[in-house]
Enzyme design. Structure first.
Site, mmCIF file in Angstrom:
data_model
loop_
_atom_site.group_PDB
_atom_site.id
_atom_site.type_symbol
_atom_site.label_atom_id
_atom_site.label_comp_id
_atom_site.label_asym_id
_atom_site.label_seq_id
_atom_site.Cartn_x
_atom_site.Cartn_y
_atom_site.Cartn_z
ATOM 1 N N LYS A 16 1.124 -1.043 0.113
ATOM 2 C CA LYS A 16 -0.383 0.040 0.146
ATOM 3 C C LYS A 16 1.017 0.955 0.543
ATOM 4 O O LYS A 16 0.373 2.598 -0.531
ATOM 5 C CB LYS A 16 -0.652 -0.277 1.189
HETATM 6 C C1 LIG Z 1 -4.937 -4.249 0.867
HETATM 7 C C2 LIG Z 1 -3.562 -5.932 1.177
HETATM 8 C C3 LIG Z 1 -3.897 -6.433 0.201
HETATM 9 C C4 LIG Z 1 -4.827 -6.748 -0.678
HETATM 10 O O1 LIG Z 1 -4.960 -5.248 -1.567
HETATM 11 P P1 LIG Z 1 -6.439 -5.356 -2.826
HETATM 12 O O2 LIG Z 1 -5.944 -4.298 -3.706
HETATM 13 O O3 LIG Z 1 -7.536 -4.410 -1.372
HETATM 14 O O4 LIG Z 1 -6.914 -6.558 -3.715
HETATM 15 C C5 LIG Z 1 -3.314 -7.879 -0.135
HETATM 16 N N1 LIG Z 1 -1.814 -8.596 0.921
HETATM 17 C C6 LIG Z 1 -1.380 -7.072 1.010
HETATM 18 C C7 LIG Z 1 -0.799 -7.419 2.449
HETATM 19 C C8 LIG Z 1 -2.558 -5.917 1.839
HETATM 20 O O5 LIG Z 1 -1.904 -5.280 2.515
#
Ligand SMILES: *Cc1c(COP(=O)(O)O)cnc(C)c1O
Length: 479
Positions: A124
């Site tokens: 993120k």
């Molecule tokens: C947010 C997240 C996901 C999922 O990603 P999306 O964009 O919501 O599909 C997968 N793995 C981790 C570690 C995350 O923080």
């Protein structure tokens, strides 16, 4: 570039006009009016660019209301080796998203695209760090301020705080459930001493925190008077920032642009893999987009059957890949819009049905066969699969992966094709989920240097009972 709503009911807006927005007024999500097309020649001409300059080339196609010099400066400030320095010892931080090849399986190469080397050790950061700089730029331009209010059970909140810390014109009020996060997660967030970051521990559970955010956001008078905003996963700028690393991964995995590559994406809210879809629509030679879910398999069910069946909160499992524990996928509507020929009124009807009846069933509909044209396939993984995959990858390749990435590797293995390289998106570093790693391997994963002993740092947090009025008072007092 102009943006439209997936539900067809919004005027056309520019990038800066939707940058700070959440949902479109008609309840839809913003999408670019068309996808810029990247020829093979252009793609090849990008091979030697740094990550920041590649980000500039991709992002400028979507944000033509930001002067090019400004955008160039923003991306160069965002994607630096100093910020993305937390990867494995043999990673080159200047690559920002290095590929970690595991090895050959089923006649092809399988590798990890490392997206988690930023400040909070999860993918993120890739988008959120850019958002911090874009928000600061846009707010300064208009002489405005923004108070970001959010609720977190750990990951998203810390990515937002590390992106917004020290940014002019921005304050972050982040609610978290007191005593419900790991010591590492608490330390990551609460040790921030920046005066514009307010960690608020709610004496309740995550849902209480989320309910407060909703209540404050629904208090329209308070919201506009105190300039309340959010940074949730439906924000378009977050999605488009993620498009860049599909290009970076492709270019690093190939020698020339006649080759195709598949990507496997551990998915929850469909934001990450939606960016892959957009890259593919722009002409990036992606063979398959493999959607990997955990036991919360709403998306796997849809891509296998054409039946979208959102779950109720009570039907959402708490798993060992918790960032993928979702009951409905908030960015999924973006794909549905493209899939159904951008028919806004149909999308509106279907998502009204999702609200009322919990889903829509296109398993017998002619459109179902079209899903394949978009390259999507899917699979699901369970706790047992996850543990076994972490063990196997460690034994076979000497690489420790986190639980979400393990879901990706496990599902990717079902779609390996000779000669088509498979990149699994590494969405977090194992240290974030050390308990499960210890269960699988019998020892704790390595900590990047910057995180050794963070639990001992002084913490700055405010503990407040879960009452909307008390949170509103706190915001007023601190703005
Ligand atoms: C947010 C997240 C996901 C999922 O990603 P999306 O964009 O919501 O599909 C997968 N793995 C981790 C570690 C995350 O923080």
């Amino acid at each position: 570039m102009k943006y439209v709503s997936t539900r067809g009911g919004s005027e056309e807006l520019s990038f800066l006009e939707i940058l700070l927005a959440g949902l479109a007024p008609d309840g839809g999500l913003y999408m670019p009016k068309s996808y810029p097309q990247i020829s093979k020649e252009t793609l090849d001409s990008w091979r030697k660019l740094s990550y920041a300059d590649l980000a500039f080339e991709v992002l400028r196609l979507f944000s033509d209301d930001i002067p090019e010099e400004d955008l160039r400066q923003i991306v160069r400030k965002t994607y630096t080796a100093q910020v993305y320095c937390n990867g494995r010892a043999d990673d080159d931080p200047s690559q920002i998203t290095p590929i970690h090849w595991l090895g050959e399986e089923a006649g092809t190469q399988i590798g990890l695209l490392s997206l988690s080397n930023g400040p909070t050790l999860a993918f993120k950061d890739m988008a959120m760090q850019l958002l911090g700089n874009l928000f600061e730029y846009a707010l300064a331009k208009e002489g405005r301020e923004l108070n970001i209010l959010g609720a977190t059970s750990g990951d998203t909140g810390s990515a937002a705080e590390y992106a917004m810390r020290g940014k002019k014109g921005i304050r972050v009020f982040m609610l978290s459930p007191a005593g419900k996060m790991s010591a590492f997660q608490c330390a990551q967030m609460y040790s921030l001493q920046d005066p514009n970051i307010f960690n608020i521990a709610i004496q309740g559970v995550f849902d209480d925190a989320q309910d407060i955010v909703k209540a404050v956001s629904n208090d329209l008078e308070f919201k506009s008077k105190h300039k309340i905003g959010t940074v949730n996963s439906i924000n378009w700028a977050r999605v488009v920032a993620q498009v860049v690393y599909y290009f970076a991964g492709y270019l690093r995995a190939t020698q020339d642009s006649s080759e195709k590559v598949s990507f496997c994406v551990p998915s929850g809210n469909f934001g990450n893999v939606c960016a892959g879809h957009i890259a593919r629509m722009m002409g990036l030679p992606i063979h398959q987009l493999v959607v990997a879910t955990n036991e919360n398999d709403v998306l796997d069910e849809f891509f296998k059957t054409g039946h979208y069946r959102a779950r109720k909160s009570a039907e959402t499992f708490h798993t060992s890949s918790p960032s993928m524990d979702i009951s409905k996928a908030s960015n999924f509507e973006r794909f549905v819009f493209d899939w159904l020929n951008r028919d806004g009124s149909l999308v509106k009807e279907l998502f009204a049905q999702v609200e009322k009846q919990g889903g829509f069933d296109y398993s017998q509909h002619p459109a179902r066969d079209k899903i394949e044209q978009f390259g999507f396939v899917s699979g699901r993984s369970t706790h047992t699969n996850r543990i076994e995959t972490i063990q196997q990858v460690s034994r076979k390749y000497g690489v420790v992966i986190d639980t979400h990435t393990a879901d990706g590797v496990q599902v990717a293995r079902n779609y390996l094709q000779p000669g088509i390289k498979m990149l699994v998106l590494e969405t977090a570093l194992p240290v974030k989920f050390s308990e499960t790693i210890e269960t699988a391997l019998g020892y704790l994963p390595d900590r990047p240097d910057a995180f050794v002993g963070i639990e001992n740092l002084p913490q700055r947090l405010f503990t407040i009972p879960p009452q909307v009025s008390l949170i509103q008072e706190f915001i007023v007092k601190n703005t």
